[in-house]
Design a protein around this motif. Structure first.
Motif, PDB file in Angstrom:
ATOM      1  N   MET A   1       0.991  -1.060  -0.084  1.00  0.00           N
ATOM      2  CA  MET A   1      -0.058  -0.007   0.006  1.00  0.00           C
ATOM      3  C   MET A   1       0.901   1.294  -0.155  1.00  0.00           C
ATOM      4  SD  MET A   1      -2.904   0.903   2.919  1.00  0.00           S
ATOM      5  CE  MET A   1      -3.457   2.268   3.056  1.00  0.00           C
ATOM      6  N   ALA A   2       0.715   2.245  -1.088  1.00  0.00           N
ATOM      7  CA  ALA A   2       1.489   3.455  -0.958  1.00  0.00           C
ATOM      8  C   ALA A   2       1.169   4.444   0.288  1.00  0.00           C
ATOM      9  CB  ALA A   2       1.016   4.213  -2.262  1.00  0.00           C
ATOM     10  N   THR A   3       1.964   5.095   0.527  1.00  0.00           N
ATOM     11  CA  THR A   3       1.958   6.086   1.824  1.00  0.00           C
ATOM     12  C   THR A   3       1.338   7.231   1.271  1.00  0.00           C
ATOM     13  OG1 THR A   3       3.466   5.086   3.025  1.00  0.00           O
ATOM     14  CG2 THR A   3       2.955   7.388   3.439  1.00  0.00           C
ATOM     15  N   ASN A   4       0.173   8.106   1.578  1.00  0.00           N
ATOM     16  CA  ASN A   4      -0.325   8.900   1.076  1.00  0.00           C
ATOM     17  C   ASN A   4      -0.159  10.211   2.061  1.00  0.00           C
ATOM     18  OD1 ASN A   4      -2.034  11.056  -0.291  1.00  0.00           O
ATOM     19  ND2 ASN A   4      -3.810   9.907  -0.155  1.00  0.00           N
ATOM     20  N   LEU A   5       0.677  11.348   1.669  1.00  0.00           N
ATOM     21  CA  LEU A   5       0.850  12.237   2.750  1.00  0.00           C
ATOM     22  C   LEU A   5      -0.074  13.270   2.486  1.00  0.00           C
ATOM     23  CD1 LEU A   5       4.786  12.384   2.261  1.00  0.00           C
ATOM     24  CD2 LEU A   5       3.588  11.492   4.096  1.00  0.00           C
ATOM     25  N   LYS A   6      -0.545  13.694   3.541  1.00  0.00           N
ATOM     26  CA  LYS A   6      -1.659  14.718   3.776  1.00  0.00           C
ATOM     27  C   LYS A   6      -1.470  16.098   4.625  1.00  0.00           C
ATOM     28  CE  LYS A   6      -6.156  15.946   5.045  1.00  0.00           C
ATOM     29  NZ  LYS A   6      -7.189  15.962   6.053  1.00  0.00           N
ATOM     30  N   GLN A   7      -0.722  17.123   4.014  1.00  0.00           N
ATOM     31  CA  GLN A   7      -0.603  18.212   4.726  1.00  0.00           C
ATOM     32  C   GLN A   7      -1.949  19.174   4.871  1.00  0.00           C
ATOM     33  OE1 GLN A   7       3.019  20.451   3.905  1.00  0.00           O
ATOM     34  NE2 GLN A   7       2.358  22.162   4.500  1.00  0.00           N
ATOM     35  N   GLU A   8      -2.324  19.342   6.135  1.00  0.00           N
ATOM     36  CA  GLU A   8      -3.534  20.092   6.269  1.00  0.00           C
ATOM     37  C   GLU A   8      -3.160  21.311   6.860  1.00  0.00           C
ATOM     38  OE1 GLU A   8      -7.394  19.531   9.055  1.00  0.00           O
ATOM     39  OE2 GLU A   8      -5.719  18.303   9.305  1.00  0.00           O
ATOM     40  N   LEU A   9      -3.689  22.345   6.360  1.00  0.00           N
ATOM     41  CA  LEU A   9      -3.628  23.944   6.798  1.00  0.00           C
ATOM     42  C   LEU A   9      -4.331  24.103   7.818  1.00  0.00           C
ATOM     43  CD1 LEU A   9      -2.387  26.610   6.501  1.00  0.00           C
ATOM     44  CD2 LEU A   9      -4.548  26.942   4.938  1.00  0.00           C
ATOM     45  N   VAL A  10      -3.691  24.451   9.127  1.00  0.00           N
ATOM     46  CA  VAL A  10      -4.721  24.421  10.355  1.00  0.00           C
ATOM     47  C   VAL A  10      -4.742  25.970  10.590  1.00  0.00           C
ATOM     48  CG1 VAL A  10      -4.471  24.352  12.966  1.00  0.00           C
ATOM     49  CG2 VAL A  10      -3.669  22.490  11.370  1.00  0.00           C
ATOM     50  N   TRP A  11      -3.785  26.751  10.229  1.00  0.00           N
ATOM     51  CA  TRP A  11      -3.788  28.300  10.768  1.00  0.00           C
ATOM     52  C   TRP A  11      -2.953  28.781   9.231  1.00  0.00           C
ATOM     53  CZ3 TRP A  11       0.215  31.544  11.331  1.00  0.00           C
ATOM     54  CH2 TRP A  11      -0.044  32.899  11.460  1.00  0.00           C
ATOM     55  N   GLN A  12      -3.456  30.051   8.978  1.00  0.00           N
ATOM     56  CA  GLN A  12      -2.938  30.898   7.995  1.00  0.00           C
ATOM     57  C   GLN A  12      -2.909  32.380   8.234  1.00  0.00           C
ATOM     58  OE1 GLN A  12      -2.454  29.847   3.684  1.00  0.00           O
ATOM     59  NE2 GLN A  12      -3.431  31.803   3.229  1.00  0.00           N
ATOM     60  N   GLY A  13      -1.899  33.283   8.393  1.00  0.00           N
ATOM     61  CA  GLY A  13      -2.012  34.425   8.705  1.00  0.00           C
ATOM     62  C   GLY A  13      -0.697  35.213   8.562  1.00  0.00           C
ATOM     63  N   ARG A  14      -0.200  36.406   9.142  1.00  0.00           N
ATOM     64  CA  ARG A  14       1.226  37.032   9.464  1.00  0.00           C
ATOM     65  C   ARG A  14       1.051  37.493  10.316  1.00  0.00           C
ATOM     66  NH1 ARG A  14       3.475  37.271   4.664  1.00  0.00           N
ATOM     67  NH2 ARG A  14       4.585  39.486   5.079  1.00  0.00           N
ATOM     68  N   LEU A  15       1.797  36.938  11.381  1.00  0.00           N
ATOM     69  CA  LEU A  15       2.572  37.497  12.728  1.00  0.00           C
ATOM     70  C   LEU A  15       3.993  37.722  12.389  1.00  0.00           C
ATOM     71  CD1 LEU A  15       1.099  34.574  14.896  1.00  0.00           C
ATOM     72  CD2 LEU A  15       0.472  37.015  14.744  1.00  0.00           C
ATOM     73  N   HIS A  16       4.288  38.995  12.879  1.00  0.00           N
ATOM     74  CA  HIS A  16       5.546  39.604  12.984  1.00  0.00           C
ATOM     75  C   HIS A  16       6.276  39.225  14.144  1.00  0.00           C
ATOM     76  CE1 HIS A  16       8.170  43.350  13.155  1.00  0.00           C
ATOM     77  NE2 HIS A  16       8.668  42.341  12.870  1.00  0.00           N
ATOM     78  N   LEU A  17       7.159  38.468  14.125  1.00  0.00           N
ATOM     79  CA  LEU A  17       8.182  38.067  15.301  1.00  0.00           C
ATOM     80  C   LEU A  17       9.270  38.849  15.325  1.00  0.00           C
ATOM     81  CD1 LEU A  17       6.180  35.508  14.846  1.00  0.00           C
ATOM     82  CD2 LEU A  17       7.640  34.668  16.768  1.00  0.00           C
ATOM     83  N   GLY A  18       9.762  39.391  16.281  1.00  0.00           N
ATOM     84  CA  GLY A  18      11.069  40.320  16.313  1.00  0.00           C
ATOM     85  C   GLY A  18      11.245  41.527  17.175  1.00  0.00           C
ATOM     86  N   ASP A  19      11.929  42.392  17.110  1.00  0.00           N
ATOM     87  CA  ASP A  19      12.145  43.560  18.179  1.00  0.00           C
ATOM     88  C   ASP A  19      11.876  44.671  17.285  1.00  0.00           C
ATOM     89  OD1 ASP A  19      14.604  43.501  16.835  1.00  0.00           O
ATOM     90  OD2 ASP A  19      15.718  43.854  18.732  1.00  0.00           O
ATOM     91  N   GLU A  20      11.443  44.941  16.133  1.00  0.00           N
ATOM     92  CA  GLU A  20      11.262  46.004  15.509  1.00  0.00           C
ATOM     93  C   GLU A  20      10.058  46.352  14.918  1.00  0.00           C
ATOM     94  OE1 GLU A  20      14.437  47.668  12.862  1.00  0.00           O
ATOM     95  OE2 GLU A  20      15.845  46.288  13.968  1.00  0.00           O
ATOM     96  N   PRO A  21       8.983  46.690  15.594  1.00  0.00           N
ATOM     97  CA  PRO A  21       7.657  46.953  15.369  1.00  0.00           C
ATOM     98  C   PRO A  21       7.299  47.792  14.165  1.00  0.00           C
ATOM     99  CG  PRO A  21       7.525  47.511  17.580  1.00  0.00           C
ATOM    100  CD  PRO A  21       9.047  47.185  17.160  1.00  0.00           C
ATOM    101  N   GLY A  22       6.655  47.090  13.197  1.00  0.00           N
ATOM    102  CA  GLY A  22       6.305  47.892  11.936  1.00  0.00           C
ATOM    103  C   GLY A  22       7.247  47.763  10.656  1.00  0.00           C
ATOM    104  N   VAL A  23       7.985  46.710  10.957  1.00  0.00           N
ATOM    105  CA  VAL A  23       8.873  46.194   9.831  1.00  0.00           C
ATOM    106  C   VAL A  23       8.084  45.756   8.657  1.00  0.00           C
ATOM    107  CG1 VAL A  23      10.722  44.658   9.038  1.00  0.00           C
ATOM    108  CG2 VAL A  23      10.930  46.130  11.047  1.00  0.00           C
ATOM    109  N   TYR A  24       7.250  44.828   9.077  1.00  0.00           N
ATOM    110  CA  TYR A  24       6.299  44.322   8.045  1.00  0.00           C
ATOM    111  C   TYR A  24       4.823  45.012   8.532  1.00  0.00           C
ATOM    112  CZ  TYR A  24       9.654  40.727   7.747  1.00  0.00           C
ATOM    113  OH  TYR A  24      10.910  39.976   7.338  1.00  0.00           O
ATOM    114  N   GLY A  25       4.371  46.019   7.689  1.00  0.00           N
ATOM    115  CA  GLY A  25       3.020  46.724   7.792  1.00  0.00           C
ATOM    116  C   GLY A  25       1.960  45.819   7.544  1.00  0.00           C
ATOM    117  N   ASP A  26       1.942  44.757   6.862  1.00  0.00           N
ATOM    118  CA  ASP A  26       0.993  43.769   6.605  1.00  0.00           C
ATOM    119  C   ASP A  26       0.616  42.944   7.594  1.00  0.00           C
ATOM    120  OD1 ASP A  26       3.033  42.549   5.631  1.00  0.00           O
ATOM    121  OD2 ASP A  26       2.012  41.660   3.893  1.00  0.00           O
ATOM    122  N   ALA A  27       1.437  42.682   8.565  1.00  0.00           N
ATOM    123  CA  ALA A  27       1.380  41.633   9.712  1.00  0.00           C
ATOM    124  C   ALA A  27       1.268  42.389  10.771  1.00  0.00           C
ATOM    125  CB  ALA A  27       2.858  40.768   9.495  1.00  0.00           C
TER     126      ALA A  27
END
Length: 162
Positions: A1-27
């Motif tokens: 039996m072949a292995t079927n890989l399923k990648q399921e999207l659980v969350w999608q968005g834009r979270l900016h991590l770091g120490d300079e707020p505003g670097v990514y204006g769309d996150a």
């Protein structure tokens, strides 16, 4: 039996991590860390593992600092029901994994749940590398959280349902 890989999207968005707020204006700026909850359900009683997949944008780590183990820390945390306290849970973190430039903005983390039945209340903690000097922290965007399971053995939903 072949292995079927399923990648399921659980969350999608834009979270900016770091120490300079505003670097990514769309996150949304979350600071030095972010944590997302998910509930994982087992569909195949014989299956024992799944993969947590994180996708980022512009994640870079520094290697120029002697003695520094570069990498942003990811910790998978299980919330297990307390043995004697109803409606209480115990945090059980797995050993942290480092996300580095070498991962090319895509990190796959294997998770073994053994023979526990679930559902599994899990959180994914993502913490910026803070071993370098403030002001040199990496700024990047966390874009997606997915679950990868073989033969549709597990699926996930965002959050902890009551």
């Amino acid at each position: 039996m072949a292995t079927n890989l399923k990648q399921e999207l659980v969350w999608q968005g834009r979270l900016h991590l770091g120490d300079e707020p505003g670097v990514y204006g769309d996150a949304t700026y979350s600071g030095l860390a972010a944590e997302l909850p998910l509930t994982v359900y087992r569909m195949d009683p014989a299956a024992t593992s799944f993969d947590v997949v994180l996708d980022t944008e512009n994640l870079n780590t520094f290697t120029a600092f002697p003695g520094h183990n570069p990498g942003h820390e990811i910790t998978i945390v299980f919330y297990d029901p307390h043995a004697t306290q109803p409606n209480q849970f115990v945090e059980r973190p797995l050993p942290p994994v480092l996300f580095t430039t070498a991962d090319n903005n895509h990190k796959v983390i294997p998770v073994n749940v053994g023979n526990k039945t679930g559902p599994f209340r899990v959180s994914v903690r993502f913490r910026c590398d803070t071993e370098v000097k403030p002001g040199l922290y990496d700024d990047f965007v966390w874009k997606r959280l997915s679950l990868l399971a073989k033969n549709f053995a597990f699926y996930a939903s965002f959050g902890f349902p009551s």
